[in-house]
Design an enzyme around this catalytic site. Structure first.
Site, PDB file in Angstrom:
ATOM      1  N   ASP A 100      85.327 -52.754  54.716  1.00  0.00           N
ATOM      2  CA  ASP A 100      86.500 -53.617  54.550  1.00  0.00           C
ATOM      3  C   ASP A 100      86.413 -54.237  53.154  1.00  0.00           C
ATOM      4  OD1 ASP A 100      88.630 -55.416  55.183  1.00  0.00           O
ATOM      5  OD2 ASP A 100      87.963 -55.439  57.267  1.00  0.00           O
ATOM      6  N   ASP A 202      91.985 -55.323  52.689  1.00  0.00           N
ATOM      7  CA  ASP A 202      92.523 -56.527  53.316  1.00  0.00           C
ATOM      8  C   ASP A 202      93.658 -57.151  52.494  1.00  0.00           C
ATOM      9  OD1 ASP A 202      91.840 -58.733  55.401  1.00  0.00           O
ATOM     10  OD2 ASP A 202      91.855 -59.866  53.523  1.00  0.00           O
ATOM     11  N   GLU A 258      96.010 -53.002  54.378  1.00  0.00           N
ATOM     12  CA  GLU A 258      96.686 -53.957  55.269  1.00  0.00           C
ATOM     13  C   GLU A 258      97.871 -54.498  54.481  1.00  0.00           C
ATOM     14  OE1 GLU A 258      95.770 -57.908  57.965  1.00  0.00           O
ATOM     15  OE2 GLU A 258      95.226 -57.867  55.861  1.00  0.00           O
ATOM     16  N   HIS A 332      91.030 -57.132  65.273  1.00  0.00           N
ATOM     17  CA  HIS A 332      90.311 -58.399  65.439  1.00  0.00           C
ATOM     18  C   HIS A 332      91.205 -59.622  65.236  1.00  0.00           C
ATOM     19  CE1 HIS A 332      90.580 -57.507  61.255  1.00  0.00           C
ATOM     20  NE2 HIS A 332      90.258 -58.743  60.961  1.00  0.00           N
ATOM     21  N   ASP A 333      92.468 -59.418  64.865  1.00  0.00           N
ATOM     22  CA  ASP A 333      93.398 -60.538  64.649  1.00  0.00           C
ATOM     23  C   ASP A 333      94.440 -60.642  65.761  1.00  0.00           C
ATOM     24  OD1 ASP A 333      92.252 -61.100  62.165  1.00  0.00           O
ATOM     25  OD2 ASP A 333      93.623 -59.751  61.116  1.00  0.00           O
TER      26      ASP A 333
HETATM   27  C1  NOJ Z   1      93.367 -60.251  57.338  1.00  0.00           C
HETATM   28  C2  NOJ Z   1      92.137 -60.132  58.192  1.00  0.00           C
HETATM   29  O1  NOJ Z   1      92.312 -59.107  59.116  1.00  0.00           O
HETATM   30  C3  NOJ Z   1      91.913 -61.486  58.826  1.00  0.00           C
HETATM   31  O2  NOJ Z   1      90.927 -61.457  59.833  1.00  0.00           O
HETATM   32  C4  NOJ Z   1      91.579 -62.460  57.738  1.00  0.00           C
HETATM   33  O3  NOJ Z   1      91.478 -63.754  58.292  1.00  0.00           O
HETATM   34  C5  NOJ Z   1      92.636 -62.469  56.634  1.00  0.00           C
HETATM   35  N1  NOJ Z   1      93.098 -61.163  56.258  1.00  0.00           N
HETATM   36  C6  NOJ Z   1      92.101 -63.133  55.394  1.00  0.00           C
HETATM   37  O4  NOJ Z   1      91.157 -62.305  54.772  1.00  0.00           O
END
Ligand code: NOJ
Length: 568
Positions: A100, A202, A258, A332-333
């Protein structure tokens, strides 16, 4: 008709949240050796790559998305030797490790930031985004960070504000400075030299900063959502092409950015032959509860299944000739997909298998998030204090500030907290589901039925179903290379689509409701039933044209596949 696909298009990607995967030391947090220990397990799911969320040294304010050193391993996860062993052991099994890259921001404890904040003239002075206060001393703009509150924090030492798209401990790097860009490319190349198989990048849409000016407030705090002001600023693609040329080009890897909010008409500039990445994570299908608005949990609305179908079909269509689609329903979010997409009270096994059926038969690369393959579910803890995730605390505060009751604020946290996906992986029937011999950093989700140990013994389990789908995806070329067409059914509670490759076809039908639903049996006439989500002893009742509550079926023209499930 053969289509040649790359290794990462014909296998599954498995996403690991290392802190919650497997603890081999009794510390209560997972580690790299825990991942190495489960590589054989991953093979049974047809996994070709493991994407790990960040394992770099970090103060862990945002569980590793606040990085203090881009080319080292956090001691809680192990050592660089452990990492090298993981890469090598994975490679032996045909699995690549994907890192990542968190390049929009670092930790405020990164030596670069510690130097940058000292004064306005030091060699790293321009490595972050610093601005003077407005004449009245307030922040340079009225932008709200993604984790709540102003996106600017005052630094006493430097007498300036710095920008943070996320938490104050995550200052944004200044991509306008070529030295910053070069340092980031060097770090990514360090991991390529170690043999990693790709990158998930990210929050990449925020790296190019726009003109710093106030926006129209969108809430009673007088602030405006930073995403609306900063995402996808003109000129971002110049940075990204430079990134690609300096890092990705010439390597047999895959990249997935992302990239929330890239408009469909711009997609060919981001992915595919003229783009930058192989795939983009976009969230149109995940945000069905927030259509037309920011992801404010207490604003979630009921949503019709047509919204999910529409979003998925739009993404399938947009990537039919441009790049490739990363199919995902969890990460994970996000909440667990059975809670996110199925109504409350849905049968847990059928819900999990229904989502698995869509995931594994759409066009693209399926991303399985740890625990999804055993049907892990959301948790609902009794107080906000029980939650570790910083965005849960921010969303809770915001709900209260908007006048919601404590119970309603907590309910929205139950539905959307990122901790739902971060509870430890459930391996065994033993204490803490075999995740740790110590005290787990987050409690294990309560239902001990849903463990790898239990499910591996049961041919009708969610895990066995995933393994079966993985096997079929490897064997039926149409499931990887075939084209996608949505099929309209009279009953809107069914999501139906066909995949075709020359004379080969499959049809997927999933009932998302607790009611029996019907479809035109001609859609599957003459085809063989490949899978049915109902237990084996209930499958004789299956009738083309009818789906029982929450039933999922896949039909195919391929003749050879009515083979019984076999443990791989
Ligand atoms: C996206 C990530 O998936 C998330 O977990 C993170 O808090 C934010 N970007 C900031 O890096």
């Amino acid at each position: 008709m053969k289509k040649s696909l790359k290794w990462w298009q014909t296998s599954q990607v498995y996403q690991i949240y290392p802190k919650s995967f497997l603890d081999t030391t009794g510390s209560g947090t997972g580690d790299l050796n825990g991942i190495t220990a489960r590589l054989d397990y991953l093979k049974t799911l047809g996994v070709g790559a493991v994407w790990m969320t960040p394992v770099y040294p970090s103060p862990m304010v945002d569980n590793g998305y606040d990085i203090a050193d881009y080319t080292a391993i956090d001691p809680s996860y192990g050592t660089m030797e452990d990492m090298e062993r993981l890469i090598a052991e994975a490679k032996k099994r045909g699995i690549r490790i994907v890192m990542d890259l968190v390049y929009n921001h670092s930790s405020d404890q990164h030596p670069w930031f510690l130097a940058s904040k000292k004064d306005r003239t030091n060699p790293k002075a321009d490595w972050y985004v610093w601005r003077d206060a407005k004449p009245d001393g307030s922040a340079p703009t009225n932008w709200r960070s993604i984790f709540g509150g102003s996106a600017w924090t005052w630094c006493e030492e430097r007498q300036q504000y710095y920008l943070h798209t996320f938490a104050p401990q995550q200052p944004d790097l200044n991509w306008a400075n070529p030295d910053v860009r070069q340092a980031l490319y060097d770090a990514a190349n360090f991991w390529l030299d170690k043999g990693v198989g790709g990158f998930r990048i990210d929050a990449i849409v925020y790296i190019k900063k726009p003109e710093f000016k106030d926006g129209q407030p969108d809430s009673n705090d007088g602030l405006v959502d930073i995403h609306a002001m900063e995402a996808n600023t003109t000129g971002i693609l110049d940075y990204l092409h430079e990134f690609k040329e300096n890092v990705f080009d010439g390597h047999d890897i895959f990249t997935v950015g992302e990239a929330n909010g890239v408009p469909a008409e711009d997609l060919d500039k981001w992915v595919g032959d003229n783009g930058v990445f192989d795939m983009l994570f976009e969230f149109s299908h995940m945000d069905v509860q927030f259509l037309g608005g920011a992801e404010v949990w207490c604003h979630a609305k009921p949503w019709p299944l047509t919204a999910l179908k529409k979003a998925l079909t739009a993404s399938q269509t947009a990537t039919a000739n441009n790049g490739w689609y990363p199919i995902f329903f969890e990460n994970h979010d996000q909440p667990r997909c059975i809670n996110h997409f199925l109504p409350e009270g849905a049968d847990r096994d059928l819900a999990a298998k229904g989502m698995a059926t869509v995931l594994m038969t759409l066009r693209g690369t399926p991303f399985i998030y740890e625990g999804q393959e055993i049907g892990m579910a959301n948790v609902a803890w009794g107080s906000i204090e029980c939650y570790n995730d910083l965005s849960s605390h921010n969303q809770y505060r915001r709900a209260l500030a908007e006048g919601h009751t404590e119970a309603a604020a907590l309910h929205s946290v139950h539905r959307f907290s990122r901790d739902n996906a971060r509870t430890p992986m459930q391996w065994t029937r033993g204490t803490h589901s075999g995740f740790t011999t110590g005290l787990p950093w987050l409690p294990v989700e309560h239902d001990r039925t849903y463990t790898v140990e239990n499910e591996a013994e049961n041919a009708d389990s969610v895990l066995s179903y995933y393994r079966r789908l993985a096997k079929q995806r490897a064997e039926i070329e149409c499931l990887t290379a075939g084209d996608y067409t949505e099929l309209l059914t009279a009953d809107e509670s069914i999501y139906a689509f066909r995949r075709t490759l020359g004379a080969e076809a499959t049809v997927t039908l999933v009932n998302f409701t607790a009611e029996t639903a019907s479809y035109d049996a001609d859609l599957v006439r003459g085809m063989n039933r490949l899978v049915d989500s109902y237990p084996t002893d209930a499958q004789a009742d299956e009738e083309p044209g009818i789906l029982r509550p929450f039933e999922a079926v896949v039909y195919t023209t391929v003749a050879t596949l009515a083979q019984p499930f076999q443990e791989q």
